[in-house]
Design a protein around this motif. Structure first.
Motif, mmCIF file in Angstrom:
data_model
loop_
_atom_site.group_PDB
_atom_site.id
_atom_site.type_symbol
_atom_site.label_atom_id
_atom_site.label_comp_id
_atom_site.label_asym_id
_atom_site.label_seq_id
_atom_site.Cartn_x
_atom_site.Cartn_y
_atom_site.Cartn_z
ATOM 1 N N TRP A 17 8.673 5.004 11.660
ATOM 2 C CA TRP A 17 9.724 5.976 12.566
ATOM 3 C C TRP A 17 10.812 6.713 12.180
ATOM 4 N N ALA A 18 10.951 6.246 10.535
ATOM 5 C CA ALA A 18 12.342 6.656 9.821
ATOM 6 C C ALA A 18 12.247 7.919 10.066
ATOM 7 N N GLU A 19 11.173 9.211 10.216
ATOM 8 C CA GLU A 19 11.889 10.530 10.653
ATOM 9 C C GLU A 19 12.534 11.066 11.938
ATOM 10 N N TYR A 20 12.338 9.977 12.747
ATOM 11 C CA TYR A 20 12.921 9.947 14.187
ATOM 12 C C TYR A 20 14.213 9.199 14.317
ATOM 13 N N CYS A 21 14.317 8.262 14.119
ATOM 14 C CA CYS A 21 15.183 7.019 14.029
ATOM 15 C C CYS A 21 16.350 6.881 12.703
ATOM 16 N N ARG A 22 15.331 7.438 11.782
ATOM 17 C CA ARG A 22 16.576 7.577 10.533
ATOM 18 C C ARG A 22 16.459 6.156 10.326
ATOM 19 N N ILE A 23 15.759 5.124 10.279
ATOM 20 C CA ILE A 23 16.086 4.218 10.088
ATOM 21 C C ILE A 23 14.880 3.494 8.465
ATOM 22 N N ALA A 24 15.549 3.102 7.711
ATOM 23 C CA ALA A 24 15.254 2.062 6.196
ATOM 24 C C ALA A 24 13.319 1.345 6.827
ATOM 25 N N LYS A 25 12.471 1.311 5.858
ATOM 26 C CA LYS A 25 11.665 0.092 6.589
ATOM 27 C C LYS A 25 11.940 -1.261 6.659
ATOM 28 N N SER A 26 12.990 -1.359 5.490
ATOM 29 C CA SER A 26 13.607 -2.829 5.483
ATOM 30 C C SER A 26 14.476 -2.618 6.699
ATOM 31 N N THR A 27 15.319 -2.073 7.072
ATOM 32 C CA THR A 27 16.158 -2.008 8.632
ATOM 33 C C THR A 27 14.577 -2.093 9.438
ATOM 34 N N SER A 28 14.233 -2.066 9.534
ATOM 35 C CA SER A 28 12.976 -1.828 10.992
ATOM 36 C C SER A 28 12.281 -2.996 11.247
ATOM 37 N N ILE A 29 11.878 -3.546 9.941
ATOM 38 C CA ILE A 29 11.556 -4.702 10.127
ATOM 39 C C ILE A 29 12.592 -6.224 10.361
ATOM 40 N N GLU A 30 14.180 -5.894 10.181
ATOM 41 C CA GLU A 30 14.631 -6.848 10.561
ATOM 42 C C GLU A 30 14.831 -6.491 11.938
ATOM 43 N N ALA A 31 15.070 -5.180 12.082
ATOM 44 C CA ALA A 31 15.725 -4.494 13.670
ATOM 45 C C ALA A 31 14.562 -5.401 14.644
ATOM 46 N N MET A 32 13.079 -5.589 14.688
ATOM 47 C CA MET A 32 12.116 -5.841 15.177
ATOM 48 C C MET A 32 12.405 -7.286 15.303
ATOM 49 N N LYS A 33 12.728 -8.350 14.418
ATOM 50 C CA LYS A 33 12.651 -9.450 13.674
ATOM 51 C C LYS A 33 13.517 -10.404 14.693
ATOM 52 N N ARG A 34 15.030 -9.507 15.053
ATOM 53 C CA ARG A 34 16.237 -9.629 15.806
ATOM 54 C C ARG A 34 15.400 -9.485 17.341
ATOM 55 N N PHE A 35 15.121 -8.347 17.240
ATOM 56 C CA PHE A 35 14.796 -7.872 18.866
ATOM 57 C C PHE A 35 13.434 -8.848 19.784
ATOM 58 N N THR A 36 12.549 -9.421 18.851
ATOM 59 C CA THR A 36 11.261 -9.657 19.411
ATOM 60 C C THR A 36 12.289 -11.475 19.261
ATOM 61 N N ARG A 37 13.069 -11.645 19.019
ATOM 62 C CA ARG A 37 13.462 -12.881 18.970
ATOM 63 C C ARG A 37 14.997 -13.097 20.031
ATOM 64 N N GLY A 38 15.817 -12.306 20.095
ATOM 65 C CA GLY A 38 16.894 -11.984 21.372
ATOM 66 C C GLY A 38 15.961 -11.707 22.732
ATOM 67 N N ILE A 39 14.754 -10.843 22.841
ATOM 68 C CA ILE A 39 13.816 -11.360 24.017
ATOM 69 C C ILE A 39 13.366 -12.182 24.485
ATOM 70 N N VAL A 40 12.743 -12.573 23.781
ATOM 71 C CA VAL A 40 12.471 -14.350 24.131
ATOM 72 C C VAL A 40 12.926 -15.328 24.268
ATOM 73 N N ASN A 41 14.182 -15.046 23.516
ATOM 74 C CA ASN A 41 15.576 -16.415 23.948
ATOM 75 C C ASN A 41 15.936 -16.155 25.482
ATOM 76 N N LEU A 42 15.887 -14.708 25.489
ATOM 77 C CA LEU A 42 16.987 -14.034 26.923
ATOM 78 C C LEU A 42 15.577 -14.284 27.865
ATOM 79 N N TYR A 43 15.111 -14.183 27.867
ATOM 80 C CA TYR A 43 13.671 -13.671 28.340
ATOM 81 C C TYR A 43 12.880 -14.228 29.262
ATOM 82 N N SER A 44 12.825 -15.239 27.838
ATOM 83 C CA SER A 44 11.745 -16.426 28.464
ATOM 84 C C SER A 44 11.281 -17.684 29.612
#
Length: 272
Positions: free
Chosen positions: A138-165
């Motif tokens: 998704w670097a072409e559309y979101c203009r996010i580097a690979k390392s940033t995408s991985i960091e965003a995914m980790k924080r996103f999944t952690r946040g979803i689990v902690n907020l809604y589980s």
């Protein structure tokens, strides 16, 4: 069968859309967090290659015009197709994550350069989950580097689990069971609570020594996710971690799905 399916589609309860989508996200986030290979993000070091200019600010503005302004380029139906949820669900999750983790808040860095919008980080994470895309796809559309995408995914999944589980990964209550049984009977499936099925998540970095155990008929290493969903796509049970070589019966034998029933602690309800 076509009549039953048409009857089923007409009977879907639109009022539960937001709850059901968040519930599915929780399960997907848990599975993604467990399957993560733990890639490490590299920090800037002397002599390293300079960062590429990705024009992330202009791309963020374009994304807002595509989906998130009063009169966007793409309609609500297109948004629902591509994001697998409505605008209301997306905005609710975005607000909750920004309050939970400052990483998703739009801000400037130390040199006053404007950072990524919350919509860019959430879009990257959601589409990686929804489409099984790689971190750099998704670097072409979101203009996010690979390392940033991985960091965003980790924080996103952690946040979803902690907020809604706590709300969306729970056992059904007596009121839930009564509602599910009544609804299933009205649509032609009496005494049924939900449907159970298994899906395979590809394990790209599976160790060579485990490849035989985790490879199924498609010759690809996978980990199995077992889930039970009701008519409104609410996921009532999730069991993740069985090797891909197992079939559905093997997974069910190891699953804790009927543990409460066999120990006599399950709620009293007649179902098939």
């Amino acid at each position: 069968m076509k009549r039953l399916w048409a009857k089923y589609r007409q009977s879907r309860d639109e009022d539960h859309e937001e709850l059901c989508t968040t519930n599915a996200l929780v399960v997907a986030a848990v599975a993604e967090a467990k399957a993560s290979s733990g890639s490490r993000r590299l920090d800037s070091q002397p002599g390293s290659t300079l960062n590429e200019e990705r024009f992330r600010e202009s791309r963020g503005n374009n994304m807002m015009e595509d989906y998130f302004v009063e009169r966007p380029v793409f309609s609500e139906e297109v948004f629902r197709t591509r994001y697998r949820m409505s605008h209301n669900v997306f905005n609710s999750i975005s607000s909750d994550l920004c309050r939970y983790d400052q990483y998703f808040v739009h801000k400037s860095d130390a040199v006053k350069k404007v950072g990524l919008l919350p919509q860019q980080k959430l879009t990257c994470s959601l589409r990686m989950l929804a489409y099984g895309a790689g971190a750099d796809q998704w670097a072409e559309y979101c203009r996010i580097a690979k390392s940033t995408s991985i960091e965003a995914m980790k924080r996103f999944t952690r946040g979803i689990v902690n907020l809604y589980s706590a709300e969306y990964l729970r056992a059904p209550t007596p009121a839930d069971l009564r509602r599910l049984l009544a609804k299933a009977e009205r649509i032609g499936f009496p005494r049924m609570i939900g449907s159970i099925d298994c899906m395979h998540w590809q394990w790209k970095n599976c160790p060579t020594g485990w490849a035989g155990e985790y490879s199924g008929r498609k010759r690809v290493s996978t980990i199995i996710l077992e889930a039970v969903a009701s008519y409104d796509t609410w996921i009532w049970h999730a069991f993740f971690g069985m090797p891909g070589s197992c079939n559905d019966l093997n997974v069910l034998a190891k699953s804790p799905l009927f543990d409460e029933l066999t120990t006599g602690r399950a709620l009293r309800s007649n179902f098939k």
